[in-house]
Scaffold this active site. Sequence first.
Site, PDB file in Angstrom:
ATOM      1  N   CYS A   1     -19.810   1.975  -2.483  1.00 36.77           N
ATOM      2  CA  CYS A   1     -19.550   0.719  -3.419  1.00 36.77           C
ATOM      3  C   CYS A   1     -21.370   1.032  -4.133  1.00 36.77           C
ATOM      4  O   CYS A   1     -20.752   1.987  -5.224  1.00 36.77           O
ATOM      5  CB  CYS A   1     -19.077  -0.929  -3.989  1.00 36.77           C
TER       6      CYS A   1
ATOM      7  N   THR B   1     -11.434   2.480  -6.259  1.00 35.65           N
ATOM      8  CA  THR B   1     -11.881   3.478  -7.355  1.00 35.65           C
ATOM      9  C   THR B   1     -13.023   4.605  -7.308  1.00 35.65           C
ATOM     10  O   THR B   1     -14.124   3.991  -7.693  1.00 35.65           O
ATOM     11  CB  THR B   1     -12.544   2.619  -8.595  1.00 35.65           C
TER      12      THR B   1
ATOM     13  N   SER C   1     -36.323  -2.071   2.526  1.00 32.06           N
ATOM     14  CA  SER C   1     -37.037  -0.892   2.775  1.00 32.06           C
ATOM     15  C   SER C   1     -36.526  -0.310   4.216  1.00 32.06           C
ATOM     16  O   SER C   1     -35.830  -0.233   4.988  1.00 32.06           O
ATOM     17  CB  SER C   1     -38.218  -0.559   2.132  1.00 32.06           C
ATOM     18  N   GLY C   2     -36.268   1.381   3.803  1.00 34.99           N
ATOM     19  CA  GLY C   2     -35.570   2.532   4.741  1.00 34.99           C
ATOM     20  C   GLY C   2     -35.034   3.225   4.236  1.00 34.99           C
ATOM     21  O   GLY C   2     -35.541   3.799   2.981  1.00 34.99           O
TER      22      GLY C   2
ATOM     23  N   PHE D   1     -32.302  -8.204  -0.682  1.00 36.29           N
ATOM     24  CA  PHE D   1     -32.055  -6.998  -0.917  1.00 36.29           C
ATOM     25  C   PHE D   1     -33.195  -6.486  -0.947  1.00 36.29           C
ATOM     26  O   PHE D   1     -33.460  -5.517  -1.733  1.00 36.29           O
ATOM     27  CB  PHE D   1     -31.409  -7.162  -1.654  1.00 36.29           C
TER      28      PHE D   1
ATOM     29  N   ARG E   1     -19.258  -8.337   0.772  1.00 41.20           N
ATOM     30  CA  ARG E   1     -20.338  -7.856   1.379  1.00 41.20           C
ATOM     31  C   ARG E   1     -19.296  -7.398   2.679  1.00 41.20           C
ATOM     32  O   ARG E   1     -18.726  -8.430   3.047  1.00 41.20           O
ATOM     33  CB  ARG E   1     -21.186  -8.258   1.669  1.00 41.20           C
ATOM     34  N   GLU E   2     -19.072  -6.095   3.257  1.00 42.50           N
ATOM     35  CA  GLU E   2     -18.510  -5.660   4.392  1.00 42.50           C
ATOM     36  C   GLU E   2     -19.318  -5.874   5.215  1.00 42.50           C
ATOM     37  O   GLU E   2     -20.453  -6.164   5.123  1.00 42.50           O
ATOM     38  CB  GLU E   2     -18.133  -4.170   4.133  1.00 42.50           C
TER      39      GLU E   2
ATOM     40  N   ASP F   1       1.061  -1.410   0.463  1.00 44.58           N
ATOM     41  CA  ASP F   1      -0.039   0.219  -0.417  1.00 44.58           C
ATOM     42  C   ASP F   1       0.644   1.874   0.269  1.00 44.58           C
ATOM     43  O   ASP F   1       2.006   1.153   0.900  1.00 44.58           O
ATOM     44  CB  ASP F   1      -1.019   0.389   1.660  1.00 44.58           C
TER      45      ASP F   1
ATOM     46  N   LYS G   1     -19.732  -7.531 -12.395  1.00 49.18           N
ATOM     47  CA  LYS G   1     -19.245  -6.569 -11.356  1.00 49.18           C
ATOM     48  C   LYS G   1     -20.068  -6.021 -10.831  1.00 49.18           C
ATOM     49  O   LYS G   1     -21.395  -5.301 -10.661  1.00 49.18           O
ATOM     50  CB  LYS G   1     -18.387  -6.741 -11.118  1.00 49.18           C
TER      51      LYS G   1
HETATM   52  N1  LIG Z   1     -15.004  -2.600   0.165  1.00 48.77           N
HETATM   53  C1  LIG Z   1     -15.926  -3.352  -0.377  1.00 48.77           C
HETATM   54  O1  LIG Z   1     -16.361  -4.188   0.273  1.00 48.77           O
HETATM   55  C2  LIG Z   1     -15.500  -3.549  -1.590  1.00 48.77           C
HETATM   56  C3  LIG Z   1     -14.608  -2.722  -2.577  1.00 48.77           C
HETATM   57  N2  LIG Z   1     -15.338  -3.464  -4.069  1.00 48.77           N
HETATM   58  C4  LIG Z   1     -13.927  -2.726  -4.909  1.00 48.77           C
HETATM   59  O2  LIG Z   1     -12.265  -2.769  -4.630  1.00 48.77           O
HETATM   60  C5  LIG Z   1     -11.713  -1.673  -5.049  1.00 48.77           C
HETATM   61  C6  LIG Z   1     -11.294  -0.864  -3.032  1.00 48.77           C
HETATM   62  O3  LIG Z   1     -12.217  -0.717  -2.737  1.00 48.77           O
HETATM   63  P1  LIG Z   1     -12.315  -0.248  -0.967  1.00 48.77           P
HETATM   64  O4  LIG Z   1     -10.951  -1.788  -0.539  1.00 48.77           O
HETATM   65  O5  LIG Z   1     -13.179  -0.374  -0.007  1.00 48.77           O
HETATM   66  O6  LIG Z   1     -11.465   0.805  -0.770  1.00 48.77           O
HETATM   67  P2  LIG Z   1     -10.282   1.166  -0.005  1.00 48.77           P
HETATM   68  O7  LIG Z   1     -10.106   2.685  -0.232  1.00 48.77           O
HETATM   69  O8  LIG Z   1     -10.482   0.845   1.552  1.00 48.77           O
HETATM   70  O9  LIG Z   1      -9.195   0.698  -0.445  1.00 48.77           O
HETATM   71  C7  LIG Z   1      -8.059   1.480  -1.330  1.00 48.77           C
HETATM   72  C8  LIG Z   1      -6.488   1.171  -0.831  1.00 48.77           C
HETATM   73  O10 LIG Z   1      -6.055   1.468  -2.063  1.00 48.77           O
HETATM   74  C9  LIG Z   1      -4.287   2.265  -1.800  1.00 48.77           C
HETATM   75  N3  LIG Z   1      -3.895   2.534  -2.376  1.00 48.77           N
HETATM   76  C10 LIG Z   1      -4.190   3.420  -3.763  1.00 48.77           C
HETATM   77  N4  LIG Z   1      -3.027   3.710  -4.434  1.00 48.77           N
HETATM   78  C11 LIG Z   1      -2.410   3.145  -4.112  1.00 48.77           C
HETATM   79  C12 LIG Z   1      -1.241   2.331  -5.796  1.00 48.77           C
HETATM   80  N5  LIG Z   1      -0.782   3.298  -6.275  1.00 48.77           N
HETATM   81  N6  LIG Z   1      -0.777   1.562  -4.438  1.00 48.77           N
HETATM   82  C13 LIG Z   1      -0.778   0.992  -3.596  1.00 48.77           C
HETATM   83  N7  LIG Z   1      -2.370   0.764  -3.401  1.00 48.77           N
HETATM   84  C14 LIG Z   1      -2.680   2.030  -3.568  1.00 48.77           C
HETATM   85  C15 LIG Z   1      -5.091   3.265  -0.657  1.00 48.77           C
HETATM   86  O11 LIG Z   1      -3.971   3.861   0.410  1.00 48.77           O
HETATM   87  C16 LIG Z   1      -6.180   2.652   0.135  1.00 48.77           C
HETATM   88  O12 LIG Z   1      -5.791   1.797   1.244  1.00 48.77           O
HETATM   89  C17 LIG Z   1     -12.800  -0.605  -5.496  1.00 48.77           C
HETATM   90  O13 LIG Z   1     -12.369  -0.998  -6.898  1.00 48.77           O
HETATM   91  C18 LIG Z   1     -14.744  -0.873  -4.678  1.00 48.77           C
HETATM   92  O14 LIG Z   1     -14.950  -0.712  -5.688  1.00 48.77           O
HETATM   93  C19 LIG Z   1     -15.339  -4.329  -4.833  1.00 48.77           C
HETATM   94  C20 LIG Z   1     -16.102  -5.492  -3.647  1.00 48.77           C
HETATM   95  C21 LIG Z   1     -16.400  -5.364  -2.212  1.00 48.77           C
HETATM   96  O1  LIG Z   2     -19.437  -3.837  -3.824  1.00 54.96           O
HETATM   97  C1  LIG Z   2     -19.395  -4.045  -3.191  1.00 54.96           C
HETATM   98  O2  LIG Z   2     -18.070  -3.002  -2.475  1.00 54.96           O
HETATM   99  C2  LIG Z   2     -20.349  -4.412  -2.717  1.00 54.96           C
HETATM  100  O3  LIG Z   2     -20.661  -3.990  -2.720  1.00 54.96           O
HETATM  101  C3  LIG Z   2     -22.352  -3.950  -1.218  1.00 54.96           C
HETATM  102  O4  LIG Z   2     -22.148  -4.651  -0.650  1.00 54.96           O
HETATM  103  P1  LIG Z   2     -22.188  -3.571   0.884  1.00 54.96           P
HETATM  104  O5  LIG Z   2     -21.874  -2.414   0.217  1.00 54.96           O
HETATM  105  O6  LIG Z   2     -20.651  -3.959   1.580  1.00 54.96           O
HETATM  106  O7  LIG Z   2     -23.275  -3.659   1.483  1.00 54.96           O
HETATM  107  P2  LIG Z   2     -24.605  -4.203   1.408  1.00 54.96           P
HETATM  108  O8  LIG Z   2     -24.564  -5.235   2.423  1.00 54.96           O
HETATM  109  O9  LIG Z   2     -25.195  -4.299  -0.355  1.00 54.96           O
HETATM  110  O10 LIG Z   2     -25.597  -2.843   1.538  1.00 54.96           O
HETATM  111  C4  LIG Z   2     -25.448  -2.245   0.813  1.00 54.96           C
HETATM  112  C5  LIG Z   2     -26.009  -1.018   1.434  1.00 54.96           C
HETATM  113  O11 LIG Z   2     -27.277  -1.282   1.063  1.00 54.96           O
HETATM  114  C6  LIG Z   2     -28.010  -2.167   2.053  1.00 54.96           C
HETATM  115  N1  LIG Z   2     -29.355  -2.259   1.870  1.00 54.96           N
HETATM  116  C7  LIG Z   2     -28.499  -3.895   2.034  1.00 54.96           C
HETATM  117  C8  LIG Z   2     -30.022  -4.553   1.242  1.00 54.96           C
HETATM  118  C9  LIG Z   2     -31.604  -4.088   1.962  1.00 54.96           C
HETATM  119  O12 LIG Z   2     -32.392  -4.823   1.741  1.00 54.96           O
HETATM  120  N2  LIG Z   2     -31.946  -3.080   2.359  1.00 54.96           N
HETATM  121  C10 LIG Z   2     -30.830  -1.571   2.079  1.00 54.96           C
HETATM  122  O13 LIG Z   2     -31.707  -0.771   2.329  1.00 54.96           O
HETATM  123  C11 LIG Z   2     -27.335  -1.405   3.548  1.00 54.96           C
HETATM  124  O14 LIG Z   2     -27.644  -1.031   4.505  1.00 54.96           O
HETATM  125  C12 LIG Z   2     -26.217  -0.063   2.766  1.00 54.96           C
HETATM  126  O15 LIG Z   2     -26.118   0.804   3.032  1.00 54.96           O
HETATM  127  C13 LIG Z   2     -22.419  -5.471  -2.533  1.00 54.96           C
HETATM  128  O16 LIG Z   2     -23.428  -6.709  -1.816  1.00 54.96           O
HETATM  129  C14 LIG Z   2     -21.140  -6.745  -2.162  1.00 54.96           C
HETATM  130  O17 LIG Z   2     -22.061  -7.735  -3.350  1.00 54.96           O
HETATM  131  C15 LIG Z   2     -19.964  -5.725  -3.625  1.00 54.96           C
HETATM  132  O18 LIG Z   2     -19.137  -6.542  -3.513  1.00 54.96           O
END
Ligand SMILES: NC(=O)C1=CN([C@@H]2O[C@H](COP(=O)(O)OP(=O)(O)OC[C@H]3O[C@@H](n4cnc5c(N)ncnc54)[C@H](O)[C@@H]3O)[C@@H](O)[C@H]2O)C=CC1
Ligand SMILES: O=C(O)[C@H]1O[C@H](OP(=O)(O)OP(=O)(O)OC[C@H]2O[C@@H](n3ccc(=O)[nH]c3=O)[C@H](O)[C@@H]2O)[C@H](O)[C@@H](O)[C@@H]1O
Length: 440
Positions: free
Chosen positions: A256, A86, A248-249, A245, A147-148, A30, A200
């Site tokens: 994401c 991103t 409601s709320g 999914f 999912r987080e 990182d 995705k």
């Molecule tokens: N958070 C999630 O639940 C999920 C995220 N994604 C996707 O994954 C990607 C990352 O998301 P998050 O982990 O949530 O973001 P984040 O912001 O938590 O993490 C990104 C990390 O990349 C680092 N970084 C930035 N530029 C860099 C570089 N040039 N070299 C090395 N490290 C670098 C940052 O310091 C940071 O630690 C996004 O495209 C997001 O849409 C996909 C599925 C689930």
């Molecule tokens: O691309 C991503 O980063 C991720 O985005 C979501 O995951 P996440 O954002 O961690 O959480 P979700 O459980 O999907 O909830 C997203 C939001 O929707 C809301 N939600 C979810 C479900 C529902 O029935 N109603 C609702 O309002 C939650 O409260 C939350 O604010 C997708 O569920 C993952 O599959 C995907 O990988």
Amino acid sequence: MRLTVIGTGYLGATHAACMAELGHEVLGVDVDPDKVAALQAGRVPFHEPALPELLAKHTASGRLRFTTSYEEAAAFGEVHFICVGTPQRKDSEGADLRYVDSAFASMARYAGPDALLVGKSTVPVGTAGRLADTHAAEIAWNPEFLREGFAVEDTLRPDRLVLGVGSERAEALLRAVYAPVIAAGTPVVTADFPTAELVKTAANAFLATKISFINAMAEVCEATGADVSVLAEAIGHDDRIGKKFLRSGVGFGGGCLPKDIRAFAHRADELGVSLAFLREVDAINMRRRDRVVELARELCGGAVLGARITVLGAAFKPDSDDIRDSPALNVAARLRLDGADVTVHDPEAMDNARKAFPLLGYAVSAEEALVGADLVLHLTEWPQFREISPDTARSLVSRPRIVDGRGVLDAAEWVAAGWEFRALGRPAPGEADRMGRLKR
Ligand SMILES: NC(=O)C1=CN([C@@H]2O[C@H](COP(=O)(O)OP(=O)(O)OC[C@H]3O[C@@H](n4cnc5c(N)ncnc54)[C@H](O)[C@@H]3O)[C@@H](O)[C@H]2O)C=CC1
Ligand SMILES: O=C(O)[C@H]1O[C@H](OP(=O)(O)OP(=O)(O)OC[C@H]2O[C@@H](n3ccc(=O)[nH]c3=O)[C@H](O)[C@@H]2O)[C@H](O)[C@@H](O)[C@@H]1O
């Protein structure tokens, strides 16, 4: 195998620890030295269940290490997963690809001829092809669906693996990386780059659409005195629709879904295809936040100026400390702007919330947050909040008025304890006797 994971945020740190759990030697990279130091010390710098145990186990054994050096990473392994952020661009709905471009460029500069650079970040369709045309190293795209709050479970036992590959060698390498997951029966979909990227964005667009669909139904319920929770249950019994999914709320937030549907609509415009419905999905979602603000005003007699409002929840969802585009904090900040005295409590997201919204008030417990409140807004459905006794809460507040923005509290219990209770998309308990009659 020896793998590297570039970008160790929510996705990358989880991926790195889970790859170590699968038996690989992993080096996380990182650009943020503080994050690297914390992870190297076995400490997860965010809240994610089960991740601390996994990280501690594998940093202690030496199977998982972290660095800021790309040079070290290139020399360490053959397969490099790129997991950098991103986010939405500041000047448009589109995705900001500067971190992805920079990570691929840095890795391609140092990597040897056999290296495989695997994108996991969520990107606009066409990105993988563009990167493959730009860099000599081989590229693959393996989008992530975790999912987080369930990140470890989702990584070790995913619903499917999507492998966007341009060669048999790339596919074989990725199948070797995920061998234990595949052996456990996980379906594998192999695809070309654009299909893998689109799987995705399509999945997140579908999930967002499902939530906004039920929230649009909530709007109709509010206009007619119908109950969206009963409606959701009833349509969910149909297997073709399903119950998931349909909660409601106050709507979806997080790092994401909101930015991904905007980036997808934007990319579709560039391609000459209309995904205008995603803008309506976004608008419905944002209107739910407006509705909570409006209800707060209504319950406070027309204006919130000077009212003491308690907001339960700051994270965008429970079991997370992530406040990116959090509906709860968005509502809290807007009420503060309207002159309310807002106090927030969240079990895990207090530090992040304080940093992003320093002007809001914060309480160390839900009980402390409730003291003297004129109105309570329940906006993130932490299980802890469901355990609050309406009687105890009644003894702490100034005025017993609550809005359940997540539709999970037991209305009858709160009403029995003397609360004025409102939930989105559901008739106020006093209105129940008008059942069967249209409000308008
Ligand atoms: N958070 C999630 O639940 C999920 C995220 N994604 C996707 O994954 C990607 C990352 O998301 P998050 O982990 O949530 O973001 P984040 O912001 O938590 O993490 C990104 C990390 O990349 C680092 N970084 C930035 N530029 C860099 C570089 N040039 N070299 C090395 N490290 C670098 C940052 O310091 C940071 O630690 C996004 O495209 C997001 O849409 C996909 C599925 C689930
Ligand atoms: O691309 C991503 O980063 C991720 O985005 C979501 O995951 P996440 O954002 O961690 O959480 P979700 O459980 O999907 O909830 C997203 C939001 O929707 C809301 N939600 C979810 C479900 C529902 O029935 N109603 C609702 O309002 C939650 O409260 C939350 O604010 C997708 O569920 C993952 O599959 C995907 O990988």
